[in-house]
Design an enzyme around this catalytic site. Structure first.
Site, PDB file in Angstrom:
ATOM      1  CG  HIS A 149      -1.744   1.168   1.465  1.00 44.98           C
ATOM      2  ND1 HIS A 149      -3.115   1.150   1.362  1.00 44.98           N
ATOM      3  CD2 HIS A 149      -1.416   2.449   1.806  1.00 44.98           C
ATOM      4  CE1 HIS A 149      -3.594   2.357   1.607  1.00 44.98           C
ATOM      5  NE2 HIS A 149      -2.580   3.168   1.895  1.00 44.98           N
ATOM      6  CD  GLU A 150       1.625   3.582   3.739  1.00 41.64           C
ATOM      7  OE1 GLU A 150       1.778   4.637   3.088  1.00 41.64           O
ATOM      8  OE2 GLU A 150       0.631   3.388   4.467  1.00 41.64           O
ATOM      9  CG  HIS A 153       0.154   5.950  -0.996  1.00 44.68           C
ATOM     10  ND1 HIS A 153      -1.022   6.205  -1.645  1.00 44.68           N
ATOM     11  CD2 HIS A 153      -0.192   5.644   0.280  1.00 44.68           C
ATOM     12  CE1 HIS A 153      -2.032   6.043  -0.800  1.00 44.68           C
ATOM     13  NE2 HIS A 153      -1.556   5.699   0.375  1.00 44.68           N
ATOM     14  CG  HIS A 159      -6.071   6.110   0.195  1.00 39.49           C
ATOM     15  ND1 HIS A 159      -5.920   7.210   0.993  1.00 39.49           N
ATOM     16  CD2 HIS A 159      -5.108   5.232   0.572  1.00 39.49           C
ATOM     17  CE1 HIS A 159      -4.910   7.003   1.824  1.00 39.49           C
ATOM     18  NE2 HIS A 159      -4.391   5.813   1.581  1.00 39.49           N
ATOM     19  CE1 TYR A 202      -7.017   5.181   3.976  1.00 52.40           C
ATOM     20  CE2 TYR A 202      -8.892   6.419   4.799  1.00 52.40           C
ATOM     21  CZ  TYR A 202      -7.554   6.355   4.494  1.00 52.40           C
ATOM     22  OH  TYR A 202      -6.768   7.434   4.713  1.00 52.40           O
TER      23      TYR A 202
HETATM   24 ZN   LIG Z   1      -2.548   5.199   2.110  1.00 51.34          ZN
END
Ligand SMILES: [Zn+2]
Length: 362
Positions: A149-150, A153, A159, A202
């Site tokens: 996830h990171e 980015h 997101h 999320y």
């Molecule tokens: Zn994030």
């Protein structure tokens, strides 16, 4: 819902609220006044917005078609946990991206632009130039999907629930949101569908002000799971390959059982139709069977072949070396919860191909 389920739900949302609070605490320690935190874990330099809509935020592609992202890991991790563990968790999560896409994470040597992994739980959007931090931390931000996830980015992904079209897929429960930003972005959606199973989505209870109250509810079916951090979804892979214009055919098989085949089966697979399948299940071991097999034969299987690895990359131990012709049909067991199947086909002679099925074995 019975008593123990209710208690479990309460416990789960309490833990989720605590984790949200912890994440918020991290943000208060961010260095640099020109940096703002957006949507909980994204660091924005002033003037930067949607990197997915920003060509200059992408990492460059080399002549060999690969997108190399140099990574360096801070020695800070030594203080509270074994560096070797951290390195192997991170390597395993990044390996999955490198295996299935043309983005390759490499150890940084002298490159000017690189990712610096330190303690935290956040990332910048896309490449910002120079050394750019990605925060990862044990207990909440070191699962395979959280690491991905990171890093996603840093590759330029927002997101999933911030997509411009998200209101058709989720309802944001503003009244239960304690922190973070649940806004929409003017995103480039790459012509690919909304993905509830993305590592970039999320969870339902993230940043909730009240235990048990969801902040995001899928519509029209609120029971659709969101927020998984087990690893890249099929669409996560497709999106990286599309954003970086990779020439890769790869898929993830995340269910505990299933089957897959060569393109067009039982009709001949096209020339040059090489593909990868990563089987990744929750249970301990994968059991794989060939249901059908008919590939172009060659003396050392150098033309068309199947090769199977005991793990999630081509660096993993080989379970079945180059295999071609008509069989016999073997059965294979991986020692863990991932198995990589590679199919290679060259520019001549094609046959019906193969069908494989898999399940878990205890
Ligand atoms: Zn994030």
């Amino acid at each position: 819902m019975n008593f123990s389920e209710r208690n479990f739900q309460r416990y789960k949302s309490l833990v989720s609220s605590l984790l949200s609070a912890l994440r918020v605490l991290y943000f208060h320690h961010l260095p640099g006044s020109e940096i703002a935190v957006y949507e909980g874990d994204i660091l924005l330099r002033r003037g930067r917005r949607s990197a997915i809509n920003c060509e200059s935020c992408l990492w460059p592609k080399s002549q060999d078609g690969l997108v190399k992202v140099p990574v360096n890991i801070s020695s800070d991790f030594c203080e509270c946990m074994q560096m070797d563990n951290v390195k192997s968790w991170i390597a395993d999560a990044l390996q999955e991206i490198s295996t299935l896409t043309c983005v390759q994470f490499v150890n940084r040597t002298t490159e000017t632009d690189y990712v610096y992994v330190e303690r935290g739980c956040w990332s910048y959007f896309g490449k910002i130039g120079g050394r750019q931090a990605v925060g990862l931390v044990k207990n909440g931000c070191m699962d395979k999907g959280a690491i991905q996830h990171e890093m996603n980015h840093a590759l330029g992904f927002i997101h999933e629930q911030a997509r411009s079209d998200r209101d058709r897929f989720v309802k944001i429960m503003w009244e239960h949101i304690v922190a973070g930003n649940f806004g929409k972005m003017n995103s480039k959606n790459l012509g690919l569908p909304y993905d509830y199973s993305s590592v970039m989505h999320y969870g339902a209870y993230d940043f909730s002000s009240t235990p048990g109250k969801a902040t995001i509810v899928p519509v029209p079916d609120p029971s659709i799971p969101i927020g998984q951090r087990e690893g890249l979804s099929n669409l996560d892979v497709a999106k990286i390959n599309k954003l970086y214009k990779c020439n890769c055919c790869s898929s993830v098989l995340p269910k505990s059982k299933g089957s897959f085949s060569s393109v067009n089966y039982p009709f001949p697979y096209p020339n040059n139709s090489s593909c990868l399948w990563l089987i990744r299940i929750r249970q301990s071991k994968i059991f794989l069977q060939f249901e059908a097999f008919d590939l172009q034969p060659s003396s050392d299987c150098s033309s068309d072949y199947i090769k199977i690895y005991n793990g999630n990359s081509k660096n993993s131990p080989v379970l079945l070396d180059k295999y071609c012709g008509k069989g016999p049909l073997p059965s294979l067991v991986a020692s863990g919860s991932t198995m990589l199947v590679e199919f290679a086909s060259d520019e001549s002679i094609t046959l019906p191909g193969f069908v494989m099925s898999y399940t878990f074995s205890r």
